[in-house]
Scaffold this motif. Structure first.
Motif, short mmCIF file in Angstrom:
data_model
loop_
_atom_site.label_atom_id
_atom_site.label_comp_id
_atom_site.label_asym_id
_atom_site.label_seq_id
_atom_site.Cartn_x
_atom_site.Cartn_y
_atom_site.Cartn_z
N HIS A 1 36.46 47.31 51.19
CA HIS A 1 36.60 46.11 50.37
C HIS A 1 37.40 46.41 49.10
O HIS A 1 38.25 45.62 48.70
N GLU B 1 45.66 43.37 47.52
CA GLU B 1 45.98 41.96 47.24
C GLU B 1 46.32 41.72 45.78
O GLU B 1 47.00 40.76 45.45
N GLY B 2 45.85 42.59 44.89
CA GLY B 2 46.00 42.34 43.47
C GLY B 2 47.09 43.14 42.79
O GLY B 2 47.04 43.31 41.58
N LYS C 1 41.06 46.73 50.06
CA LYS C 1 41.65 45.42 50.37
C LYS C 1 41.91 44.62 49.10
O LYS C 1 42.95 43.99 48.95
N THR C 2 40.96 44.65 48.17
CA THR C 2 41.13 43.95 46.90
C THR C 2 42.28 44.53 46.10
O THR C 2 43.07 43.79 45.49
#
Length: 87
Positions: free
Chosen positions: A45, A52-53, A48-49
């Motif tokens: 997680h 995306e950021g 993935k975060t």
């Protein structure tokens, strides 16, 4: 099935220490599996975060004209790996 169940309960009662050791071993294995699973899911997680950021900030010189800023903005927007450009 009745005979097998009856013998199973009788043998669990006779071998209390082995039964407790077996339960403790299974509990420890299940706990460790859950611990490592939660660490891996949490790590995935976080990755993935972070993917995306990803953001880049561009600073212009004080004497840059609007046409130069727009040209740089269009060059950034033309890249396929850029999702969004904000001014």
């Amino acid at each position: 099935f009745g005979y097998v169940g009856k013998q199973g309960v009788k043998n669990i009662w006779r071998n209390k220490m082995f039964s407790l050791a077996s339960i403790a071993t299974m509990s420890a294995c299940i706990f460790l599996f859950g611990l490592f699973f939660s660490i891996i899911v949490n790590f995935q997680h976080i990755i993935k975060t972070a993917e995306e950021g990803v953001a880049i900030t561009v600073f212009f010189e004080k004497d840059a004209t609007d046409s130069e800023k727009k040209a740089i903005g269009k060059a950034l927007e033309a890249r396929k790996d850029v999702a969004e450009v904000k001014y």
